[in-house]
Write a protein that holds these residues in place. Structure first.
Motif, short mmCIF file in Angstrom:
data_model
loop_
_atom_site.label_atom_id
_atom_site.label_comp_id
_atom_site.label_asym_id
_atom_site.label_seq_id
_atom_site.Cartn_x
_atom_site.Cartn_y
_atom_site.Cartn_z
N LEU A 104 -4.15 96.45 -7.15
CA LEU A 104 -3.60 96.10 -5.84
C LEU A 104 -4.35 94.93 -5.21
CD1 LEU A 104 -2.82 99.62 -4.43
CD2 LEU A 104 -1.25 97.95 -5.37
N SER A 105 -5.47 94.50 -5.83
CA SER A 105 -6.17 93.37 -5.23
C SER A 105 -5.54 92.04 -5.65
CB SER A 105 -7.65 93.42 -5.60
OG SER A 105 -7.82 93.33 -6.99
N PHE A 106 -4.58 92.10 -6.58
CA PHE A 106 -3.85 90.88 -6.93
C PHE A 106 -2.44 90.95 -6.36
CE2 PHE A 106 -7.09 91.26 -10.15
CZ PHE A 106 -7.54 89.96 -10.28
N LEU B 148 -6.81 89.61 8.47
CA LEU B 148 -5.56 89.36 7.74
C LEU B 148 -5.55 87.94 7.20
CD1 LEU B 148 -2.49 90.19 7.15
CD2 LEU B 148 -2.04 88.68 9.07
N VAL B 149 -5.92 87.00 8.05
CA VAL B 149 -5.89 85.59 7.64
C VAL B 149 -6.83 85.38 6.45
CG1 VAL B 149 -6.61 83.29 8.33
CG2 VAL B 149 -5.18 84.64 9.83
N GLY B 150 -8.03 85.95 6.54
CA GLY B 150 -8.96 85.81 5.43
C GLY B 150 -8.41 86.39 4.15
N MET B 151 -7.83 87.59 4.28
CA MET B 151 -7.37 88.26 3.08
C MET B 151 -6.11 87.64 2.51
SD MET B 151 -8.18 92.20 3.90
CE MET B 151 -7.07 92.70 2.63
N LEU C 283 -12.64 85.83 -3.90
CA LEU C 283 -12.09 86.16 -2.58
C LEU C 283 -12.28 87.64 -2.26
CD1 LEU C 283 -8.71 84.23 -2.27
CD2 LEU C 283 -10.72 84.01 -0.84
N ASN C 284 -12.00 88.51 -3.24
CA ASN C 284 -12.15 89.95 -3.00
C ASN C 284 -13.59 90.32 -2.70
OD1 ASN C 284 -9.47 90.57 -3.25
ND2 ASN C 284 -9.61 90.90 -5.46
N LEU C 285 -14.49 89.68 -3.43
CA LEU C 285 -15.91 89.91 -3.20
C LEU C 285 -16.28 89.50 -1.77
CD1 LEU C 285 -18.41 90.78 -4.83
CD2 LEU C 285 -18.83 88.39 -5.31
N LEU C 286 -15.83 88.30 -1.38
CA LEU C 286 -16.16 87.80 -0.05
C LEU C 286 -15.59 88.72 1.03
CD1 LEU C 286 -15.70 83.93 -0.30
CD2 LEU C 286 -17.80 85.25 -0.11
N VAL C 287 -14.33 89.15 0.83
CA VAL C 287 -13.72 90.02 1.85
C VAL C 287 -14.50 91.32 1.99
CG1 VAL C 287 -11.68 91.41 2.35
CG2 VAL C 287 -11.41 89.04 1.68
#
Lengths: 307, 324
Positions: free
Chosen positions: A148-150, B248-251, B302-306
């Motif tokens: 879900l992260s993609f 939201l914007v970041g993600m 990006l996921n790491l940063l979030v």
């Protein structure tokens, strides 16, 4: 008094017997006029798609019934053969109305098959994860989180880049995209249901795990999943249309709505809007109708809203 | 710190797994030689080219060569352009980032006022119109919105160009088409198209935020203190609804890059997304692989940063408790 009524069984006291859940859902659903319009629209679209061979003026993929002289006629314009076309014709003289109904069949079919398979896979994995907990749970949920992260379109694109075009391939891609959503929802629901007394009762009766899982837990997890299922069909159809539009989805032999829109896109710049516009409108109506029904189901099936 | 290192290791492992999956998948698809080689070529020429591309070696050998090269930033040459694949992607990346940035600006600048309005004037026809519009923004597939935009604003009204990126200007060392009038003219429609989905989201978040904050004590207190309505909205309400919107914007930046594939293809925007679609259709294997690896790396970062940012914004979320 009710005892006098031969249809109704005798009741112990004044409290009425609880209405059957299915009837209640139907009755509550009908309270919203917008949702009823959505449902009616959806039924009309599905019926039109099912009956396409009977109600369309031509079979759009039988080349004998096409006349190239009638190509790119505007809606209502009278063609070379004296026929006029309700929604115009495309580059090969194909009646757009017929093409749209046939396209709906493919779009709906792909969406339904893919979503149903994704539901079954996600449901099973989610239930198993919730019931067994521990390592199984961690493994499944990690996969789900990763997935879900993609964004869905990216996952589908990667898969189709690898698999190539085809009906089976896009169905696989849609299943892969959607199972995780179902698994997460199934697990969350099952986790809260698991603590209920009826599960404990079943366990103390010594029922088998499989029987508790699928006979007792599963039916109680269904309502929120049915809502998700409805809404996900709409997003599956939209995703399929997008991928087909981009030319990585269905092959040209399976003209879904997305492909029709894509074929018409070439003509948009020269002002022949109808070849793209009408399949798009059909797609839009379908998606909005499904979402209206889904939204209402969400309200009706949510236990917090039972008054 | 231990957490950050663990997350980094996980991310590396994930990148490795993805690289293998992508390579294995592409390997299974078929032989690009049939497309690359002139059908009139002799057998000797075929064999020579296959050997030159390294396609005659066994799978695991090809994978390790590939992995070794990838670590050095070498994804091989594009079959179509005969240039390094990574270079092709990197030179198109600014166009995509620029488009995503413009879309975010549009979504926030239009979305917050519209959402706040819908929240404050809840139940009025204006508010209902805004909300109906946002539902449409969700429901209508992105690519069809693009076609409608082109039909209305390019073909019928002739206000905006149909395709392409305009002139590129330079400002503070950054080259972008946002700095020239012609460039802005070209980016308007694609950026709006990319923004619509997120615009709808921002509107909904802002509206529900306002509705949630409005009845709280500090707003009632501010009103009792005699502050002007304008100040209450601009300062007290706005500040409290911003956090979810910023998140939201970041993600959503990653999602925008992914969805740019659709927008770029329709508006012939010379970014990464159009490149990948073209490459998939031409079976340009190195470019497809390079794009997939680049995008996976972008997403992992990006996921790491979030995740890390979350713990900064909201100290209540302890990193050790985040189940990974």
């Amino acid at each position: 008094m009710t005892a006098l009524d031969p249809q109704a069984p005798a009741r112990a006291d004044a409290t009425p017997a609880p209405e059957r859940p299915f009837r209640r859902v139907l009755r509550d659903f009908a309270k919203s006029p917008v949702a009823m319009i959505g449902l009616a629209l959806l039924l009309v679209i599905v019926l039109a798609a099912l009956l396409a061979p009977l109600i369309t003026p031509q079979n759009p993929y039988d080349l004998r019934s096409l006349n190239i002289m009638d190509s790119r006629l505007a809606p209502g314009e009278v063609g070379f053969t004296g026929a006029s076309y309700l929604l115009g014709t495309d580059g090969q003289g194909r009646d757009m109305f017929s093409a749209i109904l046939y396209g709906l069949r493919i779009s709906l079919g792909v969406g339904l098959v893919a979503c149903t398979a994704a539901l079954l896979i996600g449901l099973t994995l989610g239930l198993v994860a919730a019931y067994f907990g521990g390592r199984t749970d961690t493994l499944v949920m990690r996969l789900v989180d990763l997935h879900l992260s993609f964004p869905p379109i990216l996952v589908a694109l990667i898969l189709l880049a690898v698999l190539g075009r085809g009906v089976d391939k896009i169905v696989i891609a849609l299943i892969v995209v959607q199972w995780a959503t179902f698994a997460r929802m199934a697990r969350a629901t099952a986790l809260s249901e698991r603590k209920r007394e009826y599960v404990e009762a079943a366990q103390s009766l010594g029922l088998s795990r499989a029987r508790i899982l699928f006979g007792h837990l599963l039916p109680n997890c269904l309502p929120p999943l049915m809502v998700l299922y409805t809404v996900e069909i709409a997003s599956a159809i939209a995703l399929e249309a997008t991928l087909s539009f981009l030319g990585v989805g269905l092959p040209a032999t399976q003209p879904s709505l997305g492909l029709l829109i894509s074929n018409g896109f070439r003509f948009v710049l020269s002002g022949q809007y109808w070849i793209s516009l009408f399949p798009g409108l059909a797609l839009l109506l379908l998606i909005v109708a499904i979402n209206l029904v889904g939204d209402r189901l969400r309200d009706v099936l949510n236990p917090r809203n039972i008054t | 710190m231990v957490y950050v290192i663990r997350r980094l290791l996980q991310a590396l492992f994930l990148a490795l797994v993805m690289s293998f999956l992508v390579f294995a998948g592409i390997f299974a698809v078929g032989n690009p030689v049939d497309i690359l080689i002139d059908p009139d070529a002799t057998q000797a020429e075929r064999v020579r080219l296959i050997a030159q591309l390294g396609l005659d070696r066994p799978f695991h050998e090809q994978y390790f060569i590939f992995l070794g090269n990838v670590l050095q930033g070498d994804f091989g040459n594009s079959f179509v352009y005969n240039r390094p694949a990574l270079g092709l992607i990197l030179e198109r990346m600014p166009a995509t980032l620029e488009l995503a940035f413009a879309a975010i600006v549009i979504a926030v600048v239009l979305g917050i006022p519209l959402g706040v309005y819908a929240g404050l004037r809840h139940g009025t026809p204006g508010s209902q119109a805004v909300m109906a519009g946002s539902i449409l923004g969700f429901s209508v597939p992105n690519f069809w919105q693009a076609i409608i935009l082109i039909m209305v604003f390019s073909v019928s009204l002739g206000w905006f160009p149909v395709s392409g990126r305009g002139e590129v200007g330079e400002f503070l060392g950054i080259r972008s088409s946002l700095f020239t009038l012609n460039g802005l003219h070209h980016i308007a429609l694609p950026a709006i198209n990319l923004a619509i989905g997120h615009l709808a989201l921002v509107i909904r978040l802002a509206r529900s935020g306002v509705r949630e904050v409005q009845p709280q004590d500090f707003i009632r207190f501010a009103r009792a203190k005699g502050l002007s309505e304008r100040r209450i909205v601009m300062v007290h309400i706005l500040r409290n609804i911003l956090i979810p919107i910023v998140t939201l914007v970041g993600m959503s930046f990653g999602g925008l890059i992914a969805f740019a594939v659709v927008t770029e293809s329709i508006f012939a925007w010379p970014g990464m997304g159009k490149l990948i679609i073209d490459s998939i259709q031409m079976l340009d294997r190195p470019v497809v692989v390079a794009y997939l690896i680049v995008i996976v790396v972008i997403f992992i970062i990006l996921n790491l940063l979030v995740d890390l940012l979350y713990s900064l914004i909201d100290p209540r979320i302890r990193l050790d408790e985040v189940r990974q």
